[in-house]
Motif scaffolding. Structure first.
Motif, PDB file in Angstrom:
ATOM      1  N   LEU A  44      38.676  -8.394  43.045  1.00 38.34           N
ATOM      2  CA  LEU A  44      39.834  -8.450  43.918  1.00 38.34           C
ATOM      3  C   LEU A  44      40.628  -7.152  43.789  1.00 38.34           C
ATOM      4  O   LEU A  44      40.731  -6.585  42.702  1.00 38.34           O
ATOM      5  CB  LEU A  44      40.740  -9.633  43.557  1.00 38.34           C
ATOM      6  N   VAL A  45      41.175  -6.703  44.902  1.00 38.69           N
ATOM      7  CA  VAL A  45      41.992  -5.505  44.941  1.00 38.69           C
ATOM      8  C   VAL A  45      43.296  -5.787  44.195  1.00 38.69           C
ATOM      9  O   VAL A  45      43.893  -6.851  44.354  1.00 38.69           O
ATOM     10  CB  VAL A  45      42.297  -5.115  46.410  1.00 38.69           C
ATOM     11  N   LEU A  46      43.725  -4.846  43.369  1.00 34.74           N
ATOM     12  CA  LEU A  46      44.928  -5.030  42.557  1.00 34.74           C
ATOM     13  C   LEU A  46      46.062  -4.145  43.040  1.00 34.74           C
ATOM     14  O   LEU A  46      45.848  -2.995  43.406  1.00 34.74           O
ATOM     15  CB  LEU A  46      44.630  -4.693  41.098  1.00 34.74           C
ATOM     16  N   ASN A  47      47.286  -4.710  43.005  1.00 34.09           N
ATOM     17  CA  ASN A  47      48.483  -3.984  43.375  1.00 34.09           C
ATOM     18  C   ASN A  47      49.674  -4.710  42.769  1.00 34.09           C
ATOM     19  O   ASN A  47      49.690  -5.944  42.745  1.00 34.09           O
ATOM     20  CB  ASN A  47      48.594  -3.920  44.901  1.00 34.09           C
ATOM     21  N   GLN A  48      50.658  -3.987  42.273  1.00 31.29           N
ATOM     22  CA  GLN A  48      51.846  -4.599  41.673  1.00 31.29           C
ATOM     23  C   GLN A  48      52.688  -5.380  42.674  1.00 31.29           C
ATOM     24  O   GLN A  48      53.503  -6.196  42.299  1.00 31.29           O
ATOM     25  CB  GLN A  48      52.732  -3.518  41.040  1.00 31.29           C
ATOM     26  N   ASP A  49      52.521  -5.108  43.964  1.00 31.96           N
ATOM     27  CA  ASP A  49      53.395  -5.677  44.988  1.00 31.96           C
ATOM     28  C   ASP A  49      52.902  -6.973  45.614  1.00 31.96           C
ATOM     29  O   ASP A  49      53.533  -7.479  46.542  1.00 31.96           O
ATOM     30  CB  ASP A  49      53.635  -4.648  46.100  1.00 31.96           C
ATOM     31  N   TYR A  50      51.785  -7.490  45.152  1.00 28.67           N
ATOM     32  CA  TYR A  50      51.330  -8.763  45.694  1.00 28.67           C
ATOM     33  C   TYR A  50      50.481  -9.516  44.680  1.00 28.67           C
ATOM     34  O   TYR A  50      50.003  -8.961  43.707  1.00 28.67           O
ATOM     35  CB  TYR A  50      50.555  -8.584  47.005  1.00 28.67           C
ATOM     36  N   LEU A  51      50.345 -10.806  44.937  1.00 30.52           N
ATOM     37  CA  LEU A  51      49.491 -11.699  44.154  1.00 30.52           C
ATOM     38  C   LEU A  51      48.440 -12.269  45.093  1.00 30.52           C
ATOM     39  O   LEU A  51      48.586 -12.229  46.315  1.00 30.52           O
ATOM     40  CB  LEU A  51      50.317 -12.844  43.563  1.00 30.52           C
ATOM     41  N   TRP A  52      47.406 -12.817  44.512  1.00 29.18           N
ATOM     42  CA  TRP A  52      46.390 -13.540  45.268  1.00 29.18           C
ATOM     43  C   TRP A  52      46.550 -15.027  44.977  1.00 29.18           C
ATOM     44  O   TRP A  52      46.656 -15.418  43.824  1.00 29.18           O
ATOM     45  CB  TRP A  52      44.981 -13.118  44.851  1.00 29.18           C
ATOM     46  N   GLN A  53      46.550 -15.847  46.017  1.00 28.63           N
ATOM     47  CA  GLN A  53      46.518 -17.296  45.824  1.00 28.63           C
ATOM     48  C   GLN A  53      45.126 -17.757  46.235  1.00 28.63           C
ATOM     49  O   GLN A  53      44.674 -17.513  47.356  1.00 28.63           O
ATOM     50  CB  GLN A  53      47.581 -18.015  46.651  1.00 28.63           C
ATOM     51  N   ILE A  54      44.450 -18.406  45.304  1.00 25.41           N
ATOM     52  CA  ILE A  54      43.067 -18.811  45.539  1.00 25.41           C
ATOM     53  C   ILE A  54      43.042 -20.065  46.407  1.00 25.41           C
ATOM     54  O   ILE A  54      43.682 -21.061  46.096  1.00 25.41           O
ATOM     55  CB  ILE A  54      42.339 -19.045  44.198  1.00 25.41           C
ATOM     56  N   GLU A  55      42.275 -19.984  47.475  1.00 28.66           N
ATOM     57  CA  GLU A  55      42.109 -21.123  48.388  1.00 28.66           C
ATOM     58  C   GLU A  55      40.837 -21.904  48.037  1.00 28.66           C
ATOM     59  O   GLU A  55      40.838 -23.122  48.033  1.00 28.66           O
ATOM     60  CB  GLU A  55      42.049 -20.642  49.844  1.00 28.66           C
ATOM     61  N   SER A  56      39.753 -21.166  47.763  1.00 24.89           N
ATOM     62  CA  SER A  56      38.497 -21.799  47.342  1.00 24.89           C
ATOM     63  C   SER A  56      37.731 -20.811  46.475  1.00 24.89           C
ATOM     64  O   SER A  56      37.837 -19.608  46.652  1.00 24.89           O
ATOM     65  CB  SER A  56      37.653 -22.214  48.563  1.00 24.89           C
ATOM     66  N   GLY A  57      36.978 -21.354  45.526  1.00 25.66           N
ATOM     67  CA  GLY A  57      36.208 -20.515  44.627  1.00 25.66           C
ATOM     68  C   GLY A  57      36.892 -20.364  43.276  1.00 25.66           C
ATOM     69  O   GLY A  57      37.929 -20.972  43.015  1.00 25.66           O
ATOM     70  N   VAL A  58      36.280 -19.530  42.419  1.00 25.28           N
ATOM     71  CA  VAL A  58      36.761 -19.341  41.047  1.00 25.28           C
ATOM     72  C   VAL A  58      36.696 -17.859  40.684  1.00 25.28           C
ATOM     73  O   VAL A  58      35.727 -17.178  41.010  1.00 25.28           O
ATOM     74  CB  VAL A  58      35.906 -20.161  40.043  1.00 25.28           C
ATOM     75  N   VAL A  59      37.746 -17.386  39.985  1.00 22.59           N
ATOM     76  CA  VAL A  59      37.770 -16.014  39.469  1.00 22.59           C
ATOM     77  C   VAL A  59      37.999 -16.038  37.968  1.00 22.59           C
ATOM     78  O   VAL A  59      38.465 -17.032  37.410  1.00 22.59           O
ATOM     79  CB  VAL A  59      38.864 -15.142  40.133  1.00 22.59           C
ATOM     80  N   ARG A  60      37.659 -14.925  37.361  1.00 20.72           N
ATOM     81  CA  ARG A  60      37.936 -14.716  35.939  1.00 20.72           C
ATOM     82  C   ARG A  60      38.821 -13.485  35.828  1.00 20.72           C
ATOM     83  O   ARG A  60      38.527 -12.444  36.417  1.00 20.72           O
ATOM     84  CB  ARG A  60      36.619 -14.493  35.187  1.00 20.72           C
ATOM     85  N   THR A  61      39.928 -13.601  35.090  1.00 24.70           N
ATOM     86  CA  THR A  61      40.774 -12.443  34.815  1.00 24.70           C
ATOM     87  C   THR A  61      40.426 -11.949  33.421  1.00 24.70           C
ATOM     88  O   THR A  61      40.174 -12.750  32.516  1.00 24.70           O
ATOM     89  CB  THR A  61      42.272 -12.801  34.901  1.00 24.70           C
ATOM     90  N   MET A  62      40.406 -10.598  33.262  1.00 24.61           N
ATOM     91  CA  MET A  62      39.945 -10.064  31.982  1.00 24.61           C
ATOM     92  C   MET A  62      40.387  -8.631  31.769  1.00 24.61           C
ATOM     93  O   MET A  62      40.862  -7.965  32.679  1.00 24.61           O
ATOM     94  CB  MET A  62      38.433 -10.157  31.914  1.00 24.61           C
ATOM     95  N   THR A  63      40.191  -8.196  30.526  1.00 24.88           N
ATOM     96  CA  THR A  63      40.386  -6.813  30.119  1.00 24.88           C
ATOM     97  C   THR A  63      39.310  -6.472  29.104  1.00 24.88           C
ATOM     98  O   THR A  63      38.434  -7.291  28.819  1.00 24.88           O
ATOM     99  CB  THR A  63      41.799  -6.592  29.526  1.00 24.88           C
TER     100      THR A  63
END
Length: 195
Positions: free
Chosen positions: A25-44
């Protein structure tokens, strides 16, 4: 490339986008993503290349650069995904989702910090069944296909160790494998688990 569609008055139209499994997913400090369907993993990652998973997020959850100070930070699609952009001007609409995010993050941290690793993996499998599973005759089938490597990264172990533990769980009747998916046959009793 901005992920919003600007209007003539400088406002933005909230857009819904689709992503393929494995994309970021594209990242930017000015917005968030709200998931409608599917699954993501956040990581570092640590300096040595070790992956640190912050969470697995599904429908209704919010994710984004603005809610993590980690650097680097990445949001990886574990399935095909549909998500809606939520600009900062509309974050007030996501208060409930933000509270849920904090609660789920705490729940996830409790799982990944459980010791020994067998307990952490058992808790993870049980949580996956409840969070991303559905009821079938044998138990809870986990519709999310995680690789042994991804599970190992989540619980802080090696792929080989996770594979061995999953084989042991299968022999003990805790899980079954059906068409490359895990089925949680019985709720693991952590106090009676045999290593």
């Amino acid at each position: 490339m901005t992920p919003f569609t600007p209007t003539t008055n400088g406002a933005y139209v909230i857009t819904r986008r689709k992503f393929a499994r494995g994309s970021l997913l594209v990242l930017n400090q000015d917005y968030l993503w709200q998931i409608e369907s599917g699954v993501v993993r956040t990581m570092t990652w640590r300096e040595d290349g070790t992956c640190i998973t912050f969470g697995l997020w599904g429908p209704g959850d919010i994710v984004g650069r603005a809610i993590s100070k980690a650097d680097p930070y990445q949001i990886e699609c574990l399935t095909d995904l549909e998500a809606t952009l939520l600009p900062a001007s509309r974050w007030y609409q996501a208060t409930d989702a933000m509270l849920l995010h904090m609660q789920r993050l705490g729940e996830f941290l409790e799982i990944v910090h459980s010791k020994p690793i067998e307990t952490s993996l058992l808790l993870l499998i049980s949580w996956l069944g409840k969070r991303f599973g559905r009821e079938v005759e044998q138990g809870q089938i986990i519709d999310l296909r995680l690789t042994h490597q991804q599970m190992a990264e989540i619980v802080g172990s090696s792929r080989v160790t996770v594979t061995r533990m999953l084989n042991n769980f299968e022999k003990q009747g805790i899980i079954e494998r059906v068409h490359r998916k895990l089925v949680v046959v019985q709720e693991p009793s952590l106090w009676h688990y045999e290593i």
